[in-house]
Design an enzyme around this catalytic site. Structure first.
Site, PDB file in Angstrom:
ATOM      1  NE  ARG A  30      -4.220  -1.585   0.233  1.00  0.00           N
ATOM      2  CZ  ARG A  30      -5.337  -1.584   0.961  1.00  0.00           C
ATOM      3  NH1 ARG A  30      -5.577  -0.621   1.800  1.00  0.00           N
ATOM      4  NH2 ARG A  30      -6.209  -2.543   0.822  1.00  0.00           N
ATOM      5  NE  ARG A  65      -7.262   5.358   2.570  1.00  0.00           N
ATOM      6  CZ  ARG A  65      -8.126   4.491   3.084  1.00  0.00           C
ATOM      7  NH1 ARG A  65      -9.389   4.814   3.187  1.00  0.00           N
ATOM      8  NH2 ARG A  65      -7.728   3.313   3.508  1.00  0.00           N
ATOM      9  NE  ARG A 124     -10.105   7.529  -2.940  1.00  0.00           N
ATOM     10  CZ  ARG A 124     -11.395   7.619  -2.638  1.00  0.00           C
ATOM     11  NH1 ARG A 124     -12.175   8.401  -3.353  1.00  0.00           N
ATOM     12  NH2 ARG A 124     -11.900   6.936  -1.639  1.00  0.00           N
ATOM     13  CG  ASP A 175      -8.667  -2.918  -4.411  1.00  0.00           C
ATOM     14  OD1 ASP A 175      -8.108  -2.326  -3.484  1.00  0.00           O
ATOM     15  OD2 ASP A 175      -9.444  -3.872  -4.237  1.00  0.00           O
ATOM     16  CE1 TYR A 180     -12.894  -7.230   1.421  1.00  0.00           C
ATOM     17  CE2 TYR A 180     -11.246  -8.805   0.685  1.00  0.00           C
ATOM     18  CZ  TYR A 180     -11.613  -7.747   1.498  1.00  0.00           C
ATOM     19  OH  TYR A 180     -10.717  -7.221   2.380  1.00  0.00           O
TER      20      TYR A 180
HETATM   21  O1  CP3 Z   1       0.154  -1.679  -2.512  1.00  0.00           O
HETATM   22  C1  CP3 Z   1      -0.139  -0.744  -3.268  1.00  0.00           C
HETATM   23  O2  CP3 Z   1       0.281   0.431  -3.090  1.00  0.00           O
HETATM   24  C2  CP3 Z   1      -0.952  -1.021  -4.516  1.00  0.00           C
HETATM   25  C3  CP3 Z   1      -2.329  -0.767  -4.427  1.00  0.00           C
HETATM   26  C4  CP3 Z   1      -3.258  -1.708  -3.688  1.00  0.00           C
HETATM   27  C5  CP3 Z   1      -4.513  -1.263  -3.204  1.00  0.00           C
HETATM   28  N1  CP3 Z   1      -5.182  -2.335  -2.737  1.00  0.00           N
HETATM   29  C6  CP3 Z   1      -4.993   0.119  -3.270  1.00  0.00           C
HETATM   30  C7  CP3 Z   1      -6.110   0.542  -2.403  1.00  0.00           C
HETATM   31  C8  CP3 Z   1      -3.158  -3.070  -3.428  1.00  0.00           C
HETATM   32  C9  CP3 Z   1      -2.010  -4.027  -3.668  1.00  0.00           C
HETATM   33  C10 CP3 Z   1      -4.396  -3.456  -2.829  1.00  0.00           C
HETATM   34  C11 CP3 Z   1      -4.692  -4.844  -2.455  1.00  0.00           C
HETATM   35  C12 CP3 Z   1      -5.896  -5.137  -1.674  1.00  0.00           C
HETATM   36  N2  CP3 Z   1      -7.126  -4.561  -1.771  1.00  0.00           N
HETATM   37  C13 CP3 Z   1      -5.980  -6.167  -0.723  1.00  0.00           C
HETATM   38  C14 CP3 Z   1      -4.871  -7.141  -0.397  1.00  0.00           C
HETATM   39  C15 CP3 Z   1      -3.836  -6.540   0.452  1.00  0.00           C
HETATM   40  C16 CP3 Z   1      -4.279  -6.204   1.836  1.00  0.00           C
HETATM   41  O3  CP3 Z   1      -4.218  -5.023   2.175  1.00  0.00           O
HETATM   42  O4  CP3 Z   1      -4.636  -7.136   2.550  1.00  0.00           O
HETATM   43  C17 CP3 Z   1      -7.280  -6.164  -0.209  1.00  0.00           C
HETATM   44  C18 CP3 Z   1      -7.831  -7.088   0.855  1.00  0.00           C
HETATM   45  C19 CP3 Z   1      -8.001  -5.151  -0.898  1.00  0.00           C
HETATM   46  C20 CP3 Z   1      -9.447  -4.808  -0.745  1.00  0.00           C
HETATM   47  C21 CP3 Z   1      -9.615  -3.415  -0.356  1.00  0.00           C
HETATM   48  N3  CP3 Z   1      -9.449  -2.331  -1.184  1.00  0.00           N
HETATM   49  C22 CP3 Z   1      -9.971  -2.909   0.922  1.00  0.00           C
HETATM   50  C23 CP3 Z   1     -10.227  -3.771   2.144  1.00  0.00           C
HETATM   51  C24 CP3 Z   1     -10.022  -1.511   0.808  1.00  0.00           C
HETATM   52  C25 CP3 Z   1     -10.431  -0.528   1.838  1.00  0.00           C
HETATM   53  C26 CP3 Z   1      -9.367  -0.500   2.871  1.00  0.00           C
HETATM   54  C27 CP3 Z   1      -9.140   0.839   3.412  1.00  0.00           C
HETATM   55  O5  CP3 Z   1      -7.987   1.052   3.787  1.00  0.00           O
HETATM   56  O6  CP3 Z   1     -10.081   1.666   3.459  1.00  0.00           O
HETATM   57  C28 CP3 Z   1      -9.654  -1.156  -0.510  1.00  0.00           C
HETATM   58  C29 CP3 Z   1      -9.500   0.195  -1.057  1.00  0.00           C
HETATM   59  C30 CP3 Z   1      -8.104   0.605  -1.408  1.00  0.00           C
HETATM   60  N4  CP3 Z   1      -7.290  -0.126  -2.208  1.00  0.00           N
HETATM   61  C31 CP3 Z   1      -7.445   1.827  -1.065  1.00  0.00           C
HETATM   62  C32 CP3 Z   1      -6.203   1.788  -1.703  1.00  0.00           C
HETATM   63  C33 CP3 Z   1      -5.152   2.857  -1.716  1.00  0.00           C
HETATM   64  C34 CP3 Z   1      -8.036   2.961  -0.260  1.00  0.00           C
HETATM   65  C35 CP3 Z   1      -8.852   3.704  -1.254  1.00  0.00           C
HETATM   66  C36 CP3 Z   1      -9.099   5.156  -0.998  1.00  0.00           C
HETATM   67  O7  CP3 Z   1      -9.970   5.483  -0.184  1.00  0.00           O
HETATM   68  O8  CP3 Z   1      -8.476   5.983  -1.688  1.00  0.00           O
END
Ligand code: CP3
Length: 355
Positions: free
Chosen positions: A28, A32, A41, A78, A155
């Site tokens: 990640r 944010r 964003r 994602d 999910y």
């Molecule tokens: O690592 C990176 O920088 C690459 C981008 C990336 C994102 N999601 C961006 C994102 C990667 C590799 C993921 C993977 C992902 N997404 C996983 C597996 C890794 C982990 O963290 O366990 C999972 C389970 C998801 C599903 C997902 N997407 C969730 C649970 C959420 C919300 C979580 C939160 O922090 O609110 C997302 C959204 C998401 N994916 C964000 C980002 C930067 C936040 C989005 C935002 O509000 O801008």
């Protein structure tokens, strides 16, 4: 190996070849906690628009690299865009998390699913990869990724975040045939998707099995690891004369690393609940390890961050095969200054562990 790269430490470490210092990136890393991410964003209008607009996805992928001397870039996307491409309708709800309009709860809903075509249904990801590779200009390698079939299924069945996993585990126990059908479709989708990412320019790939650790040891084997193994065996492990290393990360899977290594992957992601040295003693002869600083260490002072980085490096010990990372994704309230301390500490303090 990876000769066109100006910095190939990350690839070398994944292949357990020698490096000058331990390479580091963060799960990640584009997200944010960075004000410039929040700005892009906002401009994108929504998270999905950000993922689906290659120029913007490229922009945020590069943001952490402009701030920090990271040893790898990771595609901004994602894991949930595969189910989105299958027609489930993904929404990211502020302060709640991802939600699907059409969750998959019944055998007939699952039967109706089909495998997305990566170039047509997910073409925006491939366009983003090609653009990012061009912009990186060989400075560092680009990581592509996917969710594991089990994690995607959680999910898809739950329809959103959960703490109990009652729906997905209920379906697994009650109707294992439907669950296996779903996991097979997802495994086939992930193979096509990751191979398309490799063809578009991903130089390493990682599979995020965020929810494998909620399973019993036996159901982990049957419902998560089995499908990751199937994927590993069908990936294009060489492309354009380069080896494409594959990393598997099961959060909470520290007790199962021998089985994970036996899939034939190149590296295993380790969360913070294990000592790197202990995991290395178990499987370090077979695979590289990636991890495993507790992400909450980044809330602490620079002195403590350096001490904790030193402790992880010491636990892994001398020699090859370590990619430094957090044990899970960086939190949104971390101070970007502390990330700089962390990255610099890894490079500075790890030199003594390499010849
Ligand atoms: O690592 C990176 O920088 C690459 C981008 C990336 C994102 N999601 C961006 C994102 C990667 C590799 C993921 C993977 C992902 N997404 C996983 C597996 C890794 C982990 O963290 O366990 C999972 C389970 C998801 C599903 C997902 N997407 C969730 C649970 C959420 C919300 C979580 C939160 O922090 O609110 C997302 C959204 C998401 N994916 C964000 C980002 C930067 C936040 C989005 C935002 O509000 O801008």
């Amino acid at each position: 190996m990876a000769s066109e790269l100006k910095n190939d430490r990350f690839i070398c470490a994944l292949l357990r070849q020698s490096v000058d210092v331990t390479p580091v990136w963060m799960m990640r890393q584009a997200g944010r906690y960075l004000p410039e991410y929040r700005e892009t964003r906002k401009r994108a209008g929504s998270f999905l628009n950000l993922c689906k607009t290659p120029e913007l996805a490229c922009e945020v992928t590069l943001q952490p690299l402009q701030r920090y001397p990271l040893d790898a870039a990771i595609l901004f996307s994602d894991i949930l865009i595969i189910p989105d491409a299958m027609g489930l309708g993904l929404n990211l709800v502020e302060n709640i998390g991802p939600k699907f309009d059409k969750p998959m709860r019944t055998a007939s809903e699952i039967k109706s699913l089909s495998i997305p075509d990566p170039e047509s249904d997910l073409g925006y990801v491939m366009d983003a990869i090609r653009l990012i590779r061009k912009e990186l200009g060989g400075s560092v390698p680009l990581i592509g990724f996917s969710g594991s079939p089990w994690t995607l299924a959680t999910y898809m069945v739950e329809g959103g975040p959960t703490k109990e996993f009652g729906l997905v585990k209920g379906l697994m126990y009650d109707d294992p045939a439907s669950m296996h059908h779903l996991l097979n479709i997802l495994a086939d989708s992930v193979v096509l998707y990751l191979n398309a990412q490799i063809a578009a320019g991903a130089q390493a790939v990682m599979i995020f099995d965020t929810w494998g650790g909620i399973l019993t040891p036996l159901s982990y084997q049957q419902f998560s690891l089995h499908y990751m193994q199937k994927i590993v065996s069908q990936l294009d492990r060489q492309y354009d004369g380069q080896v494409i290393p594959v990393t598997l990360f099961t959060k909470g899977g520290g007790d199962w690393v021998k089985d994970i290594a036996a899939t034939g992957c190149d590296a295993i992601g380790v969360d913070w609940t294990k000592n790197m040295g202990d995991v290395r003693a178990e499987v370090g002869g077979q695979v590289a390890l990636q991890g495993n600083l507790d992400p909450c260490v980044l809330y602490a002072s620079p002195e403590v961050i350096r001490q904790e980085v030193a402790a992880v490096l010491e636990s892994y010990g001398r020699g090859n095969g370590h990619v430094f990372n957090l044990g899970h994704g960086i939190h949104q309230h971390i101070d970007p200054e502390n990330v700089a301390v962390f990255i610099d500490a890894v490079h500075e303090l790890s030199a003594q562990y390499h010849n």
